[in-house]
Design a protein around this motif. Sequence first.
Motif, PDB file in Angstrom:
ATOM      1  N   HIS A   1       4.168  -6.003  -4.183  1.00  0.00           N
ATOM      2  CA  HIS A   1       4.601  -4.862  -4.218  1.00  0.00           C
ATOM      3  C   HIS A   1       5.836  -4.238  -4.915  1.00  0.00           C
ATOM      4  O   HIS A   1       6.254  -3.207  -5.575  1.00  0.00           O
TER       5      HIS A   1
ATOM      6  N   THR B   1       6.389   7.384  -8.711  1.00  0.00           N
ATOM      7  CA  THR B   1       5.524   6.336  -7.674  1.00  0.00           C
ATOM      8  C   THR B   1       6.243   6.293  -6.381  1.00  0.00           C
ATOM      9  O   THR B   1       7.162   6.458  -5.982  1.00  0.00           O
TER      10      THR B   1
ATOM     11  N   ASP C   1       0.733   7.070  -5.020  1.00  0.00           N
ATOM     12  CA  ASP C   1       1.094   6.254  -3.819  1.00  0.00           C
ATOM     13  C   ASP C   1      -0.346   5.588  -3.759  1.00  0.00           C
ATOM     14  O   ASP C   1      -1.418   6.263  -3.592  1.00  0.00           O
ATOM     15  N   ALA C   2      -0.028   4.083  -3.029  1.00  0.00           N
ATOM     16  CA  ALA C   2      -1.236   3.404  -2.794  1.00  0.00           C
ATOM     17  C   ALA C   2      -1.795   3.527  -1.407  1.00  0.00           C
ATOM     18  O   ALA C   2      -2.687   2.842  -1.000  1.00  0.00           O
TER      19      ALA C   2
ATOM     20  N   VAL D   1      -0.450   1.758   1.221  1.00  0.00           N
ATOM     21  CA  VAL D   1      -0.439   0.353   1.428  1.00  0.00           C
ATOM     22  C   VAL D   1      -0.723   0.186   2.855  1.00  0.00           C
ATOM     23  O   VAL D   1       0.196   0.469   3.747  1.00  0.00           O
TER      24      VAL D   1
ATOM     25  N   ASN E   1      -3.968   8.427  -5.768  1.00  0.00           N
ATOM     26  CA  ASN E   1      -3.881   7.535  -4.327  1.00  0.00           C
ATOM     27  C   ASN E   1      -4.706   6.209  -5.091  1.00  0.00           C
ATOM     28  O   ASN E   1      -5.786   5.911  -5.149  1.00  0.00           O
ATOM     29  N   GLN E   2      -3.681   5.384  -5.728  1.00  0.00           N
ATOM     30  CA  GLN E   2      -4.140   4.003  -5.976  1.00  0.00           C
ATOM     31  C   GLN E   2      -2.889   2.915  -6.241  1.00  0.00           C
ATOM     32  O   GLN E   2      -1.910   3.336  -6.306  1.00  0.00           O
ATOM     33  N   ASP E   3      -3.358   1.811  -5.975  1.00  0.00           N
ATOM     34  CA  ASP E   3      -2.441   0.773  -6.374  1.00  0.00           C
ATOM     35  C   ASP E   3      -1.844   0.698  -7.789  1.00  0.00           C
ATOM     36  O   ASP E   3      -2.688   0.798  -8.589  1.00  0.00           O
TER      37      ASP E   3
ATOM     38  N   GLN F   1      -3.626  -1.436 -10.196  1.00  0.00           N
ATOM     39  CA  GLN F   1      -5.062  -0.973 -10.359  1.00  0.00           C
ATOM     40  C   GLN F   1      -5.010   0.351 -11.554  1.00  0.00           C
ATOM     41  O   GLN F   1      -6.004   0.798 -11.886  1.00  0.00           O
TER      42      GLN F   1
END
Length: 319
Positions: free
Chosen positions: A103, A6, A32-33, A35, A62-64, A67
């Motif tokens: 986070h 992550t 990785d989000a 952010v 590419n996601q939070d 989620q």
Amino acid sequence: MKILVTGAAGFIGSHLCEKLLQDPRHEVIGLDAFVQQSPTPVKVREYNLRFLLPQDRFTFINQDLLQVPWDEVLPGVDIVYHLAGMPGVRSSWGADFKLYITHNIEATQRLLEDCSKHPVTKFVYASTSSVYGEKTDQVNEIATTEPLSPYGVSKLTGEQLCNVYARHAGLPIVIMRFFTVYGPRQRPDMAFHRFISHIRQGKPIPIHGDGLQTRDFTYVADCVEAVAAAVYAENIIGETINIGGKERASVLDCIAILEELFAKKIDRKFMSKASGEPRHTWADISKAQRLLDYQPKTDLRSGLHAEMMDLFKTPFLFL
């Protein structure tokens, strides 16, 4: 070996993914989000991924973290490296602390919860020397933790969550505390990146305090060497391990090295001391040496030169 990282588009995360992929036995999933509130802009994260995305054994998500459908991602994963989080001591004060809660605490708890449902062999949590607070001497892993900033509190909370899930669910936790990592791709908000940017632009270097504060500077390639060694290291489950550098120096010492590298006198702008930052950090790395066969190789001058040359090649990173 299937490995999840992550924070894969970040400074340390991208270097770690590249290091892991040097071993043909490894398949890496990078998450990785991107952010928006992070001190690392999206274009910098995209730059960090440039060597990873073309590789067959690398998959990017590419996601939070809050989620992610973990029941789809985690099956088959052997090792989790949790480097994602909101960094920065100075920006953690005030209303922005809610970002650190989201986070650094909530996302960590969610990932631990889902990992407890899937059989991973190691869960490596990236922590920080900021959990120690103010210490005058070399610090080992059994020292008291007394963070001076909300950021440090959020990372220490992440450590405690890891320990809770180790006891409750038997998660194979390893905690690594990084000491002032620097080098190519360093975040734009970090000192050396800002120093080099100011010098290139002919601006004085901003110094918080008197400049005599010291740090245990850890070159990024040395850091990820230690972190990657955890894949095959034995007898590290349940351990907390300092990852420090080859050389400790003051801020003024670093500026003197930059003057040599730039071959010119550098103007300084002294400012008030930053809140939440210790005056000195100094890692006892004997446990890392013993358990990970870790031996930092890069001296400060060589590391600063490498970071400077990387920034020269990528002028859009001067922010």
